[in-house]
Design a protein around this motif. Sequence first.
Motif, PDB file in Angstrom:
ATOM      1  N   TRP A 112       0.832  -1.200   0.000  1.00 23.28           N
ATOM      2  CA  TRP A 112       0.000   0.000   0.000  1.00 23.28           C
ATOM      3  C   TRP A 112       0.868   1.252   0.000  1.00 23.28           C
ATOM      4  CZ3 TRP A 112       0.338   3.457   3.984  1.00 23.28           C
ATOM      5  CH2 TRP A 112       0.913   3.011   5.179  1.00 23.28           C
ATOM      6  N   GLN A 113       2.065   1.150   0.567  1.00 21.44           N
ATOM      7  CA  GLN A 113       2.967   2.302   0.606  1.00 21.44           C
ATOM      8  C   GLN A 113       3.368   2.739  -0.803  1.00 21.44           C
ATOM      9  OE1 GLN A 113       3.396  -0.526   2.361  1.00 21.44           O
ATOM     10  NE2 GLN A 113       3.965  -0.084   4.473  1.00 21.44           N
ATOM     11  N   ASP A 114       3.434   1.783  -1.723  1.00 24.60           N
ATOM     12  CA  ASP A 114       3.775   2.086  -3.111  1.00 24.60           C
ATOM     13  C   ASP A 114       2.758   3.069  -3.697  1.00 24.60           C
ATOM     14  OD1 ASP A 114       5.201   1.929  -5.489  1.00 24.60           O
ATOM     15  OD2 ASP A 114       4.409  -0.032  -6.049  1.00 24.60           O
ATOM     16  N   PHE A 115       1.490   2.821  -3.429  1.00 24.64           N
ATOM     17  CA  PHE A 115       0.440   3.711  -3.937  1.00 24.64           C
ATOM     18  C   PHE A 115       0.459   5.070  -3.250  1.00 24.64           C
ATOM     19  CE2 PHE A 115      -1.326  -0.413  -5.216  1.00 24.64           C
ATOM     20  CZ  PHE A 115      -1.499  -0.143  -6.556  1.00 24.64           C
ATOM     21  N   VAL A 116       0.779   5.089  -1.963  1.00 29.67           N
ATOM     22  CA  VAL A 116       0.836   6.365  -1.233  1.00 29.67           C
ATOM     23  C   VAL A 116       1.922   7.261  -1.826  1.00 29.67           C
ATOM     24  CG1 VAL A 116       1.371   7.444   0.995  1.00 29.67           C
ATOM     25  CG2 VAL A 116      -0.115   5.427   0.907  1.00 29.67           C
ATOM     26  N   PHE A 117       3.106   6.698  -2.053  1.00 28.33           N
ATOM     27  CA  PHE A 117       4.186   7.488  -2.641  1.00 28.33           C
ATOM     28  C   PHE A 117       3.869   7.902  -4.075  1.00 28.33           C
ATOM     29  CE2 PHE A 117       6.936   5.337   0.626  1.00 28.33           C
ATOM     30  CZ  PHE A 117       7.217   6.479   1.344  1.00 28.33           C
ATOM     31  N   MET A 118       3.215   7.014  -4.814  1.00 23.87           N
ATOM     32  CA  MET A 118       2.840   7.353  -6.188  1.00 23.87           C
ATOM     33  C   MET A 118       1.829   8.505  -6.195  1.00 23.87           C
ATOM     34  SD  MET A 118       0.866   5.129  -9.086  1.00 23.87           S
ATOM     35  CE  MET A 118      -0.642   5.224  -8.146  1.00 23.87           C
ATOM     36  N   ILE A 119       0.855   8.464  -5.307  1.00 20.08           N
ATOM     37  CA  ILE A 119      -0.128   9.549  -5.231  1.00 20.08           C
ATOM     38  C   ILE A 119       0.552  10.854  -4.840  1.00 20.08           C
ATOM     39  CG2 ILE A 119      -2.128  10.376  -3.906  1.00 20.08           C
ATOM     40  CD1 ILE A 119      -3.076   7.404  -3.906  1.00 20.08           C
ATOM     41  N   GLY A 120       1.493  10.791  -3.903  1.00 22.27           N
ATOM     42  CA  GLY A 120       2.232  12.001  -3.519  1.00 22.27           C
ATOM     43  C   GLY A 120       3.004  12.596  -4.687  1.00 22.27           C
ATOM     44  N   SER A 121       3.648  11.746  -5.462  1.00 22.98           N
ATOM     45  CA  SER A 121       4.379  12.223  -6.644  1.00 22.98           C
ATOM     46  C   SER A 121       3.415  12.797  -7.669  1.00 22.98           C
ATOM     47  CB  SER A 121       5.178  11.091  -7.274  1.00 22.98           C
ATOM     48  OG  SER A 121       6.175  10.638  -6.413  1.00 22.98           O
ATOM     49  N   GLY A 122       2.284  12.139  -7.839  1.00 26.67           N
ATOM     50  CA  GLY A 122       1.282  12.637  -8.786  1.00 26.67           C
ATOM     51  C   GLY A 122       0.769  14.012  -8.404  1.00 26.67           C
ATOM     52  N   LEU A 123       0.550  14.219  -7.104  1.00 21.60           N
ATOM     53  CA  LEU A 123       0.102  15.542  -6.650  1.00 21.60           C
ATOM     54  C   LEU A 123       1.171  16.601  -6.905  1.00 21.60           C
ATOM     55  CD1 LEU A 123      -1.740  14.681  -3.324  1.00 21.60           C
ATOM     56  CD2 LEU A 123      -2.744  15.533  -5.455  1.00 21.60           C
ATOM     57  N   SER A 124       2.439  16.247  -6.677  1.00 22.36           N
ATOM     58  CA  SER A 124       3.492  17.238  -6.933  1.00 22.36           C
ATOM     59  C   SER A 124       3.553  17.593  -8.414  1.00 22.36           C
ATOM     60  CB  SER A 124       4.854  16.736  -6.438  1.00 22.36           C
ATOM     61  OG  SER A 124       5.310  15.660  -7.213  1.00 22.36           O
ATOM     62  N   ILE A 125       3.293  16.629  -9.283  1.00 20.70           N
ATOM     63  CA  ILE A 125       3.273  16.898 -10.721  1.00 20.70           C
ATOM     64  C   ILE A 125       2.139  17.862 -11.056  1.00 20.70           C
ATOM     65  CG2 ILE A 125       2.868  15.837 -12.980  1.00 20.70           C
ATOM     66  CD1 ILE A 125       4.278  13.305 -11.743  1.00 20.70           C
ATOM     67  N   VAL A 126       0.963  17.623 -10.470  1.00 23.85           N
ATOM     68  CA  VAL A 126      -0.183  18.506 -10.703  1.00 23.85           C
ATOM     69  C   VAL A 126       0.124  19.926 -10.210  1.00 23.85           C
ATOM     70  CG1 VAL A 126      -2.572  18.960  -9.995  1.00 23.85           C
ATOM     71  CG2 VAL A 126      -1.891  16.664 -10.686  1.00 23.85           C
ATOM     72  N   PHE A 127       0.757  20.033  -9.048  1.00 24.86           N
ATOM     73  CA  PHE A 127       1.050  21.348  -8.492  1.00 24.86           C
ATOM     74  C   PHE A 127       2.179  22.062  -9.227  1.00 24.86           C
ATOM     75  CE2 PHE A 127      -0.591  19.402  -4.344  1.00 24.86           C
ATOM     76  CZ  PHE A 127      -1.893  19.785  -4.630  1.00 24.86           C
ATOM     77  N   LEU A 128       3.043  21.310  -9.899  1.00 23.20           N
ATOM     78  CA  LEU A 128       4.125  21.928 -10.680  1.00 23.20           C
ATOM     79  C   LEU A 128       3.671  22.341 -12.075  1.00 23.20           C
ATOM     80  CD1 LEU A 128       7.108  19.587  -9.754  1.00 23.20           C
ATOM     81  CD2 LEU A 128       6.790  21.972  -9.067  1.00 23.20           C
ATOM     82  N   GLY A 129       2.562  21.796 -12.528  1.00 23.07           N
ATOM     83  CA  GLY A 129       2.062  22.107 -13.867  1.00 23.07           C
ATOM     84  C   GLY A 129       1.910  23.591 -14.148  1.00 23.07           C
ATOM     85  N   PRO A 130       1.258  24.364 -13.256  1.00 23.77           N
ATOM     86  CA  PRO A 130       1.116  25.798 -13.531  1.00 23.77           C
ATOM     87  C   PRO A 130       2.452  26.525 -13.658  1.00 23.77           C
ATOM     88  CG  PRO A 130      -0.432  25.123 -11.837  1.00 23.77           C
ATOM     89  CD  PRO A 130       0.474  23.947 -12.101  1.00 23.77           C
ATOM     90  N   THR A 131       3.454  26.101 -12.895  1.00 23.53           N
ATOM     91  CA  THR A 131       4.780  26.729 -13.002  1.00 23.53           C
ATOM     92  C   THR A 131       5.374  26.480 -14.375  1.00 23.53           C
ATOM     93  OG1 THR A 131       5.157  26.438 -10.643  1.00 23.53           O
ATOM     94  CG2 THR A 131       7.100  26.803 -12.008  1.00 23.53           C
ATOM     95  N   LEU A 132       5.216  25.273 -14.861  1.00 21.74           N
ATOM     96  CA  LEU A 132       5.762  24.934 -16.174  1.00 21.74           C
ATOM     97  C   LEU A 132       5.017  25.652 -17.296  1.00 21.74           C
ATOM     98  CD1 LEU A 132       7.843  23.224 -17.661  1.00 21.74           C
ATOM     99  CD2 LEU A 132       6.171  21.381 -17.716  1.00 21.74           C
ATOM    100  N   LEU A 133       3.716  25.814 -17.144  1.00 18.55           N
ATOM    101  CA  LEU A 133       2.901  26.405 -18.208  1.00 18.55           C
ATOM    102  C   LEU A 133       2.892  27.937 -18.200  1.00 18.55           C
ATOM    103  CD1 LEU A 133      -0.126  23.969 -18.061  1.00 18.55           C
ATOM    104  CD2 LEU A 133       1.749  23.995 -19.710  1.00 18.55           C
ATOM    105  N   ASN A 134       3.254  28.562 -17.094  1.00 21.66           N
ATOM    106  CA  ASN A 134       3.208  30.020 -16.991  1.00 21.66           C
ATOM    107  C   ASN A 134       4.485  30.635 -17.565  1.00 21.66           C
ATOM    108  OD1 ASN A 134       3.044  32.690 -16.286  1.00 21.66           O
ATOM    109  ND2 ASN A 134       2.554  32.320 -14.144  1.00 21.66           N
ATOM    110  N   PRO A 135       4.382  31.363 -18.681  1.00 23.92           N
ATOM    111  CA  PRO A 135       5.576  31.939 -19.310  1.00 23.92           C
ATOM    112  C   PRO A 135       6.303  32.957 -18.436  1.00 23.92           C
ATOM    113  CG  PRO A 135       3.690  32.066 -20.794  1.00 23.92           C
ATOM    114  CD  PRO A 135       3.175  31.605 -19.470  1.00 23.92           C
ATOM    115  N   SER A 136       5.633  33.546 -17.460  1.00 22.05           N
ATOM    116  CA  SER A 136       6.300  34.543 -16.617  1.00 22.05           C
ATOM    117  C   SER A 136       6.968  33.913 -15.396  1.00 22.05           C
ATOM    118  CB  SER A 136       5.298  35.616 -16.178  1.00 22.05           C
ATOM    119  OG  SER A 136       4.309  35.050 -15.355  1.00 22.05           O
TER     120      SER A 136
END
Length: 129
Positions: free
Chosen positions: A3-27
């Motif tokens: 189950w820990q495998d899924f917990v870490f995967m979900i945590g990484s997935g959330l960080s990807i979602v939260f980093l998306g706006p930084t990557l997409l924002n030209p400023s």
Amino acid sequence: MMWQDFVFMIGSGLSIVFLGPTLLNPSSRVPLGTSIPSMTIGYVYSATFLTLGMTFSAMGSFTAGTMWALITMIRSPPARRFMRATGLDLLGSDLRRWAARRRPSYSVVDQYAQANPGHEQHGQRNAAD
């Protein structure tokens, strides 16, 4: 499967979602002192999870590391100067345009200027004809 495998995967997935706006924002400007260590940690965690047999966590960490690598290449000021000097910024704009065309809301008509509404367009006829 742990189950820990899924917990870490979900945590990484959330960080990807939260980093998306930084990557997409030209400023956005992210210093190399932030993005390079974060990218390195993502890749080290990925290798570590693989050795523990935690495949989903490894994929999530690898993807998060790759997201930080993209931020490093695209959103750090020194990298932006390098991209402009080498012409790689044009490649980036082409890739963004290609990705935008893959989105369901994109229409081929959007890339062309609209015709004057008072003029007859090719293939259309007035009701009086």
